[in-house]
Design an enzyme around this catalytic site. Structure first.
Site, mmCIF file in Angstrom:
data_model
loop_
_atom_site.group_PDB
_atom_site.id
_atom_site.type_symbol
_atom_site.label_atom_id
_atom_site.label_comp_id
_atom_site.label_asym_id
_atom_site.label_seq_id
_atom_site.Cartn_x
_atom_site.Cartn_y
_atom_site.Cartn_z
ATOM 1 N N PHE A 26 -21.171 -9.269 18.505
ATOM 2 C CA PHE A 26 -21.738 -9.700 17.225
ATOM 3 C C PHE A 26 -23.027 -10.471 17.509
ATOM 4 O O PHE A 26 -23.408 -10.651 18.661
ATOM 5 C CB PHE A 26 -20.727 -10.579 16.448
ATOM 6 C CG PHE A 26 -20.446 -11.907 17.098
ATOM 7 C CD1 PHE A 26 -19.541 -12.011 18.147
ATOM 8 C CD2 PHE A 26 -21.093 -13.061 16.680
ATOM 9 C CE1 PHE A 26 -19.288 -13.235 18.765
ATOM 10 C CE2 PHE A 26 -20.847 -14.291 17.289
ATOM 11 C CZ PHE A 26 -19.938 -14.371 18.335
ATOM 12 N N TYR A 79 -26.329 -11.975 18.459
ATOM 13 C CA TYR A 79 -27.444 -11.576 19.320
ATOM 14 C C TYR A 79 -26.988 -10.757 20.534
ATOM 15 O O TYR A 79 -27.784 -10.519 21.446
ATOM 16 C CB TYR A 79 -28.197 -12.836 19.800
ATOM 17 C CG TYR A 79 -28.798 -13.643 18.664
ATOM 18 C CD1 TYR A 79 -30.060 -13.335 18.151
ATOM 19 C CD2 TYR A 79 -28.104 -14.705 18.091
ATOM 20 C CE1 TYR A 79 -30.616 -14.066 17.115
ATOM 21 C CE2 TYR A 79 -28.636 -15.454 17.049
ATOM 22 C CZ TYR A 79 -29.888 -15.124 16.563
ATOM 23 O OH TYR A 79 -30.440 -15.848 15.526
ATOM 24 N N LYS A 126 -16.958 -9.163 28.216
ATOM 25 C CA LYS A 126 -17.831 -10.236 27.725
ATOM 26 C C LYS A 126 -17.165 -11.596 27.922
ATOM 27 O O LYS A 126 -17.770 -12.530 28.452
ATOM 28 C CB LYS A 126 -18.174 -10.010 26.242
ATOM 29 C CG LYS A 126 -19.052 -11.112 25.687
ATOM 30 C CD LYS A 126 -19.319 -11.012 24.204
ATOM 31 C CE LYS A 126 -19.945 -12.303 23.699
ATOM 32 N NZ LYS A 126 -20.093 -12.360 22.248
ATOM 33 N N ASP A 177 -19.105 -24.312 18.132
ATOM 34 C CA ASP A 177 -20.493 -24.257 17.692
ATOM 35 C C ASP A 177 -21.282 -23.696 18.857
ATOM 36 O O ASP A 177 -21.135 -24.155 19.991
ATOM 37 C CB ASP A 177 -21.037 -25.611 17.253
ATOM 38 C CG ASP A 177 -22.274 -25.419 16.381
ATOM 39 O OD1 ASP A 177 -22.126 -24.918 15.257
ATOM 40 O OD2 ASP A 177 -23.385 -25.731 16.835
ATOM 41 N N ARG A 192 -18.566 -18.594 25.610
ATOM 42 C CA ARG A 192 -17.327 -18.899 24.870
ATOM 43 C C ARG A 192 -16.114 -18.788 25.800
ATOM 44 O O ARG A 192 -15.202 -19.609 25.727
ATOM 45 C CB ARG A 192 -17.199 -17.931 23.677
ATOM 46 C CG ARG A 192 -16.020 -18.218 22.754
ATOM 47 C CD ARG A 192 -16.170 -17.530 21.417
ATOM 48 N NE ARG A 192 -17.345 -18.041 20.719
ATOM 49 C CZ ARG A 192 -18.516 -17.389 20.644
ATOM 50 N NH1 ARG A 192 -18.647 -16.191 21.163
ATOM 51 N NH2 ARG A 192 -19.545 -17.942 20.032
HETATM 52 P P1 ITT Z 1 -18.890 -20.958 12.002
HETATM 53 O O1 ITT Z 1 -19.792 -22.175 11.900
HETATM 54 O O2 ITT Z 1 -18.103 -20.691 10.776
HETATM 55 O O3 ITT Z 1 -18.062 -20.969 13.255
HETATM 56 P P2 ITT Z 1 -21.426 -19.565 12.448
HETATM 57 O O4 ITT Z 1 -21.781 -18.126 12.731
HETATM 58 O O5 ITT Z 1 -22.199 -20.244 11.344
HETATM 59 O O6 ITT Z 1 -19.829 -19.625 12.165
HETATM 60 P P3 ITT Z 1 -22.630 -21.273 14.427
HETATM 61 O O7 ITT Z 1 -23.223 -22.211 13.442
HETATM 62 O O8 ITT Z 1 -21.999 -21.845 15.670
HETATM 63 O O9 ITT Z 1 -21.507 -20.356 13.771
HETATM 64 O O10 ITT Z 1 -23.753 -20.221 14.823
HETATM 65 C C1 ITT Z 1 -23.654 -19.507 15.987
HETATM 66 C C2 ITT Z 1 -24.600 -18.330 15.935
HETATM 67 O O11 ITT Z 1 -25.080 -18.074 17.262
HETATM 68 C C3 ITT Z 1 -23.846 -17.056 15.505
HETATM 69 O O12 ITT Z 1 -23.930 -16.847 14.116
HETATM 70 C C4 ITT Z 1 -24.577 -15.976 16.315
HETATM 71 O O13 ITT Z 1 -25.744 -15.582 15.636
HETATM 72 C C5 ITT Z 1 -24.982 -16.724 17.586
HETATM 73 N N1 ITT Z 1 -23.948 -16.559 18.626
HETATM 74 C C6 ITT Z 1 -23.052 -17.480 19.078
HETATM 75 N N2 ITT Z 1 -22.248 -16.954 20.008
HETATM 76 C C7 ITT Z 1 -22.636 -15.672 20.156
HETATM 77 C C8 ITT Z 1 -22.189 -14.615 20.946
HETATM 78 O O14 ITT Z 1 -21.151 -14.737 21.751
HETATM 79 N N3 ITT Z 1 -22.816 -13.443 20.850
HETATM 80 C C9 ITT Z 1 -23.873 -13.278 20.024
HETATM 81 N N4 ITT Z 1 -24.344 -14.212 19.212
HETATM 82 C C10 ITT Z 1 -23.737 -15.419 19.278
#
Ligand code: ITT
Length: 198
Positions: free
Chosen positions: A152, A154, A175, A71, A181
């Site tokens: 992906f 932001y 990255k 998350d 991550r």
């Molecule tokens: P899952 O819950 O299925 O894993 P999700 O996209 O809904 O997928 P989150 O609730 O954790 O996941 O939301 C994380 C959001 O934060 C993600 O959709 C991106 O918009 C942003 N995000 C997280 N890590 C990122 C990264 O490495 N680069 C860019 N944006 C990121």
């Protein structure tokens, strides 16, 4: 490490990064679709760690295999830490990654304070009830316009201090070497190594 893990995410960008990093550490991982399952978990937690654990436990229970969840989100100082745990839903369901980036840039128009960070919580749940957790953070700033097409979410609007580049302008390897991550998964891998030796 022979045990197989399900990566509890529906986000293809995350999945690719998690697979690349964890495979490099000798962990066998499969996506939910490769495990033949589809689980939608409601993210009702108020922290990244709580939501990661909710996802890991739900997928572990459904698959009968250990599950690793991520998350994560972007926390912007000028937006009081938002969108934070709401990063994926920022602006509503109808927006895509590009739309969320543009909304963020609009919300930051005229704002001199650009500091922001990405946070990532990794949670792992085992069928015997054991759990492991790790977190990572990457500090940066919000750009004034999107740059780059890599990554992906932001990534095109997240500037890395001292590099003059956004995450969107880095290769996947570049990255992961500095990202929230990458750091969380490195810390997790260490805990997992210790756990599996027990
Ligand atoms: P899952 O819950 O299925 O894993 P999700 O996209 O809904 O997928 P989150 O609730 O954790 O996941 O939301 C994380 C959001 O934060 C993600 O959709 C991106 O918009 C942003 N995000 C997280 N890590 C990122 C990264 O490495 N680069 C860019 N944006 C990121």
């Amino acid at each position: 490490m022979a045990e197989k893990f399900v990566l509890a995410t529906h986000n293809p960008g995350k999945l690719a990064e998690m697979k690349a990093i964890l495979s490099g550490l000798g962990v066998e991982v499969v996506s939910p679709s490769e495990a033949g399952m589809e689980v939608d978990v409601e993210e009702t937690g108020s922290t990244f760690a709580e939501n990661a654990m909710l996802k890991a436990k739900a997928v572990c229970a459904a698959a009968g295999l250990p599950a690793i969840a991520d998350d994560s989100g972007l926390c912007v100082n000028a937006l009081n830490g938002g969108p934070g745990v709401y990063s994926a839903r920022y602006g509503g369901e109808e927006l895509d990654d590009r739309g969320r980036c543009m909304l963020l840039l609009n919300s930051m128009r005229g704002q001199a304070t650009r500091a922001a960070h990405f946070s990532c919580a990794i949670a792992c749940a085992f069928p015997n009830g054991d759990t492991l957790e790790a977190e990572g953070r990457c500090d940066g700033a919000i750009a004034f316009a999107p740059l780059g097409t890599g990554g992906f979410g932001y990534d095109p609007v997240f500037l890395i201090p001292g590099r003059g580049k956004t995450f969107g302008q880095l290769s996947a390897e570049e990255k992961s070497a500095i990202s929230h991550r990458g750091k969380a998964l490195a810390a997790f891998a260490e805990k997992l190594g210790t756990y599996l030796k027990k």
